[in-house]
Motif scaffolding. Sequence first.
Motif, PDB file in Angstrom:
ATOM      1  N   TYR A 134     -25.636 -54.811 -18.674  1.00 49.04           N
ATOM      2  CA  TYR A 134     -25.745 -56.186 -18.207  1.00 49.04           C
ATOM      3  C   TYR A 134     -24.349 -56.708 -17.891  1.00 49.04           C
ATOM      4  O   TYR A 134     -23.371 -56.294 -18.492  1.00 49.04           O
ATOM      5  N   ARG A 190     -29.110 -58.500 -14.754  1.00 46.33           N
ATOM      6  CA  ARG A 190     -29.777 -57.293 -15.233  1.00 46.33           C
ATOM      7  C   ARG A 190     -29.961 -56.357 -14.044  1.00 46.33           C
ATOM      8  O   ARG A 190     -30.855 -56.553 -13.222  1.00 46.33           O
ATOM      9  N   ILE A 200     -32.111 -58.966 -11.461  1.00 48.22           N
ATOM     10  CA  ILE A 200     -32.403 -60.361 -11.776  1.00 48.22           C
ATOM     11  C   ILE A 200     -31.194 -60.981 -12.462  1.00 48.22           C
ATOM     12  O   ILE A 200     -30.571 -60.370 -13.331  1.00 48.22           O
ATOM     13  N   ASP A 225     -30.280 -64.075 -14.825  1.00 49.77           N
ATOM     14  CA  ASP A 225     -30.791 -65.113 -15.712  1.00 49.77           C
ATOM     15  C   ASP A 225     -29.699 -66.153 -15.899  1.00 49.77           C
ATOM     16  O   ASP A 225     -28.559 -65.809 -16.241  1.00 49.77           O
ATOM     17  N   TYR A 269     -28.463 -69.564 -17.883  1.00 41.63           N
ATOM     18  CA  TYR A 269     -28.654 -70.355 -19.092  1.00 41.63           C
ATOM     19  C   TYR A 269     -27.712 -71.547 -19.088  1.00 41.63           C
ATOM     20  O   TYR A 269     -26.545 -71.412 -18.730  1.00 41.63           O
ATOM     21  N   LEU A 304     -32.687 -71.176 -21.235  1.00 42.23           N
ATOM     22  CA  LEU A 304     -32.954 -70.540 -19.952  1.00 42.23           C
ATOM     23  C   LEU A 304     -33.346 -71.599 -18.933  1.00 42.23           C
ATOM     24  O   LEU A 304     -34.278 -72.366 -19.146  1.00 42.23           O
ATOM     25  N   ARG A 333     -33.366 -70.739 -15.253  1.00 40.96           N
ATOM     26  CA  ARG A 333     -34.139 -70.017 -14.251  1.00 40.96           C
ATOM     27  C   ARG A 333     -33.665 -68.569 -14.163  1.00 40.96           C
ATOM     28  O   ARG A 333     -32.587 -68.225 -14.605  1.00 40.96           O
ATOM     29  N   SER A 334     -34.500 -67.757 -13.541  1.00 43.29           N
ATOM     30  CA  SER A 334     -34.159 -66.370 -13.220  1.00 43.29           C
ATOM     31  C   SER A 334     -34.249 -66.226 -11.708  1.00 43.29           C
ATOM     32  O   SER A 334     -35.195 -66.709 -11.091  1.00 43.29           O
TER      33      SER A 334
END
Length: 73
Positions: free
Chosen positions: A4, A17, A22, A24, A26, A50, A52-53
């Motif tokens: 990551y 990731r 994706i 992520d 925060y 969180l 959004r992703s």
Amino acid sequence: MAKYKKYTKDGWEGFWRPEQKILDIYQMKRDDAYGPSLMPENTGRLVPYLVRSVEVKSEKKAKEYFESDRVRS
């Protein structure tokens, strides 16, 4: 397995990731930001929430997205 990649800026953190492509995003908020909590103690530490992703194609695009104005500081 790819590692990551973590991105940070004031009040925000992002984790890319690579295997799922994706990002992520925060938002970091203090755990006592909303007054007394139901937990035994408020430590004042920053806790990630969180937001959004986002699906991105590469690490470079993930970094550009995180550093853009779409992730507001």
